[in-house]
Design a protein around this motif. Structure first.
Motif, mmCIF file in Angstrom:
data_model
loop_
_atom_site.group_PDB
_atom_site.id
_atom_site.type_symbol
_atom_site.label_atom_id
_atom_site.label_comp_id
_atom_site.label_asym_id
_atom_site.label_seq_id
_atom_site.Cartn_x
_atom_site.Cartn_y
_atom_site.Cartn_z
ATOM 1 N N VAL A 75 -5.667 5.289 -7.261
ATOM 2 C CA VAL A 75 -4.327 4.839 -7.487
ATOM 3 C C VAL A 75 -4.114 3.753 -6.512
ATOM 4 C CG1 VAL A 75 -3.702 7.045 -8.400
ATOM 5 C CG2 VAL A 75 -3.058 6.705 -6.196
ATOM 6 N N VAL A 76 -3.150 2.991 -6.976
ATOM 7 C CA VAL A 76 -2.452 2.026 -5.912
ATOM 8 C C VAL A 76 -0.987 2.270 -5.833
ATOM 9 C CG1 VAL A 76 -4.176 0.302 -6.153
ATOM 10 C CG2 VAL A 76 -2.258 0.419 -7.745
ATOM 11 N N TRP A 77 -0.350 2.114 -4.936
ATOM 12 C CA TRP A 77 1.023 2.381 -4.844
ATOM 13 C C TRP A 77 1.713 0.842 -4.827
ATOM 14 C CZ3 TRP A 77 3.255 7.228 -4.639
ATOM 15 C CH2 TRP A 77 2.502 8.120 -4.583
ATOM 16 N N ILE A 78 2.702 0.966 -5.817
ATOM 17 C CA ILE A 78 3.616 -0.170 -5.990
ATOM 18 C C ILE A 78 4.781 -0.135 -5.404
ATOM 19 C CG2 ILE A 78 4.186 -1.981 -7.578
ATOM 20 C CD1 ILE A 78 1.650 -1.520 -9.208
ATOM 21 N N LEU A 79 5.403 -0.858 -4.672
ATOM 22 C CA LEU A 79 6.679 -1.031 -3.908
ATOM 23 C C LEU A 79 7.433 -1.923 -4.695
ATOM 24 C CD1 LEU A 79 8.916 -0.310 -1.949
ATOM 25 C CD2 LEU A 79 7.634 -2.109 -0.456
ATOM 26 N N MET A 80 8.591 -1.637 -5.477
ATOM 27 C CA MET A 80 9.566 -2.763 -6.081
ATOM 28 C C MET A 80 10.856 -2.492 -5.724
ATOM 29 S SD MET A 80 7.944 -2.111 -9.990
ATOM 30 C CE MET A 80 8.817 -3.534 -10.645
ATOM 31 N N ASP A 132 19.988 -2.609 -11.334
ATOM 32 C CA ASP A 132 20.273 -1.875 -12.746
ATOM 33 C C ASP A 132 20.418 -2.895 -13.649
ATOM 34 O OD1 ASP A 132 20.021 0.416 -11.222
ATOM 35 O OD2 ASP A 132 22.398 0.908 -11.365
ATOM 36 N N HIS A 133 19.618 -2.915 -14.741
ATOM 37 C CA HIS A 133 20.004 -3.626 -15.662
ATOM 38 C C HIS A 133 19.661 -5.345 -15.577
ATOM 39 C CE1 HIS A 133 22.131 -0.504 -17.594
ATOM 40 N NE2 HIS A 133 23.102 -0.613 -16.456
ATOM 41 N N GLU A 134 18.852 -5.667 -14.732
ATOM 42 C CA GLU A 134 18.440 -6.997 -14.341
ATOM 43 C C GLU A 134 16.972 -7.160 -14.267
ATOM 44 O OE1 GLU A 134 20.366 -9.798 -14.202
ATOM 45 O OE2 GLU A 134 22.141 -8.451 -14.756
ATOM 46 N N GLY A 135 16.325 -5.775 -13.858
ATOM 47 C CA GLY A 135 15.062 -5.954 -13.715
ATOM 48 C C GLY A 135 14.608 -5.624 -12.079
ATOM 49 N N GLY A 136 13.317 -5.884 -11.984
ATOM 50 C CA GLY A 136 12.804 -5.838 -10.705
ATOM 51 C C GLY A 136 11.915 -6.834 -10.570
ATOM 52 N N TYR A 137 11.377 -6.780 -9.035
ATOM 53 C CA TYR A 137 10.067 -7.664 -8.666
ATOM 54 C C TYR A 137 9.382 -6.761 -7.883
ATOM 55 C CZ TYR A 137 13.381 -8.530 -4.992
ATOM 56 O OH TYR A 137 14.389 -8.335 -3.903
ATOM 57 N N ILE A 138 8.129 -6.938 -7.931
ATOM 58 C CA ILE A 138 7.037 -6.183 -6.869
ATOM 59 C C ILE A 138 7.145 -6.855 -5.439
ATOM 60 C CG2 ILE A 138 4.501 -5.764 -6.430
ATOM 61 C CD1 ILE A 138 4.255 -5.898 -9.789
ATOM 62 N N LEU A 139 7.200 -5.937 -4.557
ATOM 63 C CA LEU A 139 7.272 -6.367 -3.077
ATOM 64 C C LEU A 139 6.057 -6.253 -2.370
ATOM 65 C CD1 LEU A 139 10.487 -4.470 -2.020
ATOM 66 C CD2 LEU A 139 10.388 -6.845 -2.548
ATOM 67 N N GLY A 140 4.970 -5.156 -3.021
ATOM 68 C CA GLY A 140 3.731 -5.127 -2.318
ATOM 69 C C GLY A 140 3.050 -4.100 -3.093
ATOM 70 N N VAL A 141 1.712 -4.058 -3.065
ATOM 71 C CA VAL A 141 0.716 -3.165 -3.707
ATOM 72 C C VAL A 141 -0.121 -2.584 -2.483
ATOM 73 C CG1 VAL A 141 -1.200 -2.703 -5.315
ATOM 74 C CG2 VAL A 141 0.778 -4.275 -5.688
ATOM 75 N N TYR A 142 -0.005 -1.315 -2.197
ATOM 76 C CA TYR A 142 -0.711 -0.697 -1.072
ATOM 77 C C TYR A 142 -1.904 0.428 -1.689
ATOM 78 C CZ TYR A 142 3.277 -2.507 0.876
ATOM 79 O OH TYR A 142 4.195 -3.442 1.273
ATOM 80 N N ALA A 143 -2.768 0.454 -0.845
ATOM 81 C CA ALA A 143 -3.888 1.534 -1.107
ATOM 82 C C ALA A 143 -3.451 3.060 -1.012
ATOM 83 C CB ALA A 143 -5.115 1.226 -0.164
ATOM 84 N N THR A 144 -2.595 3.170 -0.153
ATOM 85 C CA THR A 144 -1.978 4.488 0.079
ATOM 86 C C THR A 144 -0.556 4.614 0.089
ATOM 87 O OG1 THR A 144 -2.191 4.708 2.542
ATOM 88 C CG2 THR A 144 -4.398 5.135 1.337
ATOM 89 N N ALA A 193 1.088 6.210 2.556
ATOM 90 C CA ALA A 193 1.288 6.177 3.931
ATOM 91 C C ALA A 193 1.330 4.445 4.368
ATOM 92 C CB ALA A 193 0.206 6.718 4.548
ATOM 93 N N LEU A 194 0.522 3.880 3.778
ATOM 94 C CA LEU A 194 0.495 2.483 4.137
ATOM 95 C C LEU A 194 1.957 1.647 3.782
ATOM 96 C CD1 LEU A 194 -3.164 1.200 3.327
ATOM 97 C CD2 LEU A 194 -1.877 1.354 5.811
ATOM 98 N N ALA A 195 2.548 2.428 2.759
ATOM 99 C CA ALA A 195 3.708 1.696 2.224
ATOM 100 C C ALA A 195 4.901 2.238 2.663
ATOM 101 C CB ALA A 195 3.785 2.048 0.594
ATOM 102 N N LYS A 196 4.856 3.254 3.615
ATOM 103 C CA LYS A 196 6.161 4.031 3.956
ATOM 104 C C LYS A 196 6.809 2.955 4.754
ATOM 105 C CE LYS A 196 7.522 7.951 6.891
ATOM 106 N NZ LYS A 196 7.316 9.030 7.990
ATOM 107 N N GLY A 197 6.504 2.014 5.837
ATOM 108 C CA GLY A 197 7.170 1.362 6.678
ATOM 109 C C GLY A 197 7.851 0.191 5.559
#
Length: 93
Positions: free
Chosen positions: A19-24, A28-40, A42-46
């Motif tokens: 899996v990859v972890w996607i941070l978005m 509400d009602h406007e959508g979103g955007y991807i801030l980053g994609v992480y291998a784990t 734990a890497l995305a926690k910060g």
């Protein structure tokens, strides 16, 4: 700080395989955007905590889904970190 609670009536199951972890982030009602994609996760926690602290409103909800995804909501803004199954070359052949 709001403690994470299990999401009500979630039927998510943990992903099997890579899996990859996607941070978005978004509104509400406007959508979103991807801030980053992480291998784990734990890497995305910060980066997740940093994005959540950037919500300009008081956090009114924070929860963790059955698949490990975490979400924070404040006012009309939200941040999520979700696992997505990775399609491998072997699966394509």
């Amino acid at each position: 700080m709001t403690h994470l609670q299990p999401a009500p009536q979630q039927q998510d199951t943990p992903a099997t395989g890579p899996v990859v972890w996607i941070l978005m982030s978004g509104e509400d009602h406007e959508g979103g955007y991807i801030l980053g994609v992480y291998a784990t996760k734990a890497l995305a926690k910060g980066p997740f905590l940093e994005a959540a602290s950037d919500i300009p409103f008081e956090v009114d909800e924070a929860w963790q889904d059955g698949d490990g995804a975490v979400r924070v909501h404040g006012g009309c803004d939200w941040v999520s970190l979700k696992p997505y199954p990775l399609t491998t070359r072997d699966q394509l052949t």
